[in-house]
Design an enzyme around this catalytic site. Structure first.
Site, PDB file in Angstrom:
ATOM      1  N   ASP A  11      10.170  -6.630  22.697  1.00 16.75           N
ATOM      2  CA  ASP A  11      11.348  -6.796  21.873  1.00 16.75           C
ATOM      3  C   ASP A  11      10.853  -6.740  20.260  1.00 16.75           C
ATOM      4  O   ASP A  11       9.449  -7.101  20.325  1.00 16.75           O
ATOM      5  CB  ASP A  11      12.191  -8.119  22.014  1.00 16.75           C
ATOM      6  CG  ASP A  11      13.319  -8.309  21.022  1.00 16.75           C
ATOM      7  OD1 ASP A  11      14.038  -7.514  20.676  1.00 16.75           O
ATOM      8  OD2 ASP A  11      13.164  -9.281  20.351  1.00 16.75           O
ATOM      9  N   MET A  12      11.511  -6.573  19.424  1.00 16.10           N
ATOM     10  CA  MET A  12      10.919  -6.563  17.848  1.00 16.10           C
ATOM     11  C   MET A  12      11.322  -7.827  17.163  1.00 16.10           C
ATOM     12  O   MET A  12      10.487  -8.611  16.871  1.00 16.10           O
ATOM     13  CB  MET A  12      11.447  -5.341  17.365  1.00 16.10           C
ATOM     14  CG  MET A  12      10.744  -4.913  15.948  1.00 16.10           C
ATOM     15  SD  MET A  12      11.500  -3.557  15.157  1.00 16.10           S
ATOM     16  CE  MET A  12      12.888  -4.184  14.471  1.00 16.10           C
ATOM     17  N   ASP A  13      12.534  -7.870  16.943  1.00 15.31           N
ATOM     18  CA  ASP A  13      12.926  -8.873  15.858  1.00 15.31           C
ATOM     19  C   ASP A  13      12.623 -10.396  16.790  1.00 15.31           C
ATOM     20  O   ASP A  13      13.355 -10.698  17.826  1.00 15.31           O
ATOM     21  CB  ASP A  13      14.413  -9.069  15.668  1.00 15.31           C
ATOM     22  CG  ASP A  13      14.713  -7.714  14.834  1.00 15.31           C
ATOM     23  OD1 ASP A  13      14.212  -7.433  14.019  1.00 15.31           O
ATOM     24  OD2 ASP A  13      15.569  -7.035  15.249  1.00 15.31           O
ATOM     25  N   ASP A 167      12.452 -12.828  23.065  1.00 14.22           N
ATOM     26  CA  ASP A 167      12.634 -14.138  22.576  1.00 14.22           C
ATOM     27  C   ASP A 167      14.228 -14.524  22.801  1.00 14.22           C
ATOM     28  O   ASP A 167      14.441 -15.583  22.169  1.00 14.22           O
ATOM     29  CB  ASP A 167      12.396 -14.152  21.153  1.00 14.22           C
ATOM     30  CG  ASP A 167      13.440 -13.389  20.166  1.00 14.22           C
ATOM     31  OD1 ASP A 167      13.670 -13.979  19.037  1.00 14.22           O
ATOM     32  OD2 ASP A 167      13.427 -12.222  20.484  1.00 14.22           O
TER      33      ASP A 167
END
Length: 188
Positions: A11-13, A167
């Site tokens: 995931d990025m953010d 997250d």
């Protein structure tokens, strides 16, 4: 530690990039223009969702009559104005660098592709990833598995041989629905 996996998906953010504070600043700015409020904890529960879905929840909370897609565009524009100067990689980026060239890797994000590509390129991280799958690449977003399944497809790795780093609860649910193992980075 991750030798048994044929592909790694991030995931990025909030997972590899510290974008959360910037997103909150942008939401405050945009919603303030309309005199709307939001609950940070309720918004955090929507992490991993596309921006328009978060906008829709905020609109419902405030009993407003705005278009969620327009509000999402305004928020994205606000983020773009400040994000490139404020975002920094999180410590998990060390895992990305360690596994680069050893396994195919992808980013599966609820952000729009233009934003994801711009951030990863600006920070010199784009070259680490075989693919970047964003909200505008799939019809069904997290918690549906589509984002991560497309990552696996683009990496040419069976879904069951992938591990996802996440997250957010929606992302963890999406990874499990895709038949992938998942690392909840909040527990690291």
């Amino acid at each position: 530690m991750y030798e048994r996996y044929a592909g790694l998906i991030f995931d990025m953010d909030g997972t590899i990039l510290d974008t959360e504070p910037t997103h909150l600043i942008a939401w405050r700015d945009v919603l303030g223009r309309y005199g709307m409020r939001f609950d940070e904890h309720a918004m955090a529960a929507l992490n991993g969702s596309p921006t328009w879905r978060i906008a829709q929840a905020v609109i419902e909370l405030n009993q407003a009559t705005l278009d969620p897609h327009q509000l999402a565009r305004e928020k994205t524009d606000a983020v773009k104005a400040i994000l490139l100067d404020t975002v920094r990689p999180l410590p998990l980026i060390d895992v990305v660098k360690e596994w680069h060239g050893r396994r195919p890797m992808a980013v599966g994000t609820g952000s729009e592709s233009a934003m994801a590509e711009a951030l990863l390129t600006h920070l010199g991280l784009r070259q680490y990833f075989t693919a970047v799958v964003a909200a505008d690449h799939v019809a069904q977003h997290k918690p549906a598995p589509d984002t991560f399944l497309l990552c696996a497809e683009l990496m040419d790795v069976p879904a069951q041989q992938c591990v996802v780093f996440e997250d957010a609860d929606f992302g963890i649910q999406a990874a499990k629905s895709a038949g992938m193992d998942v690392v909840d980075v909040r527990l690291l």
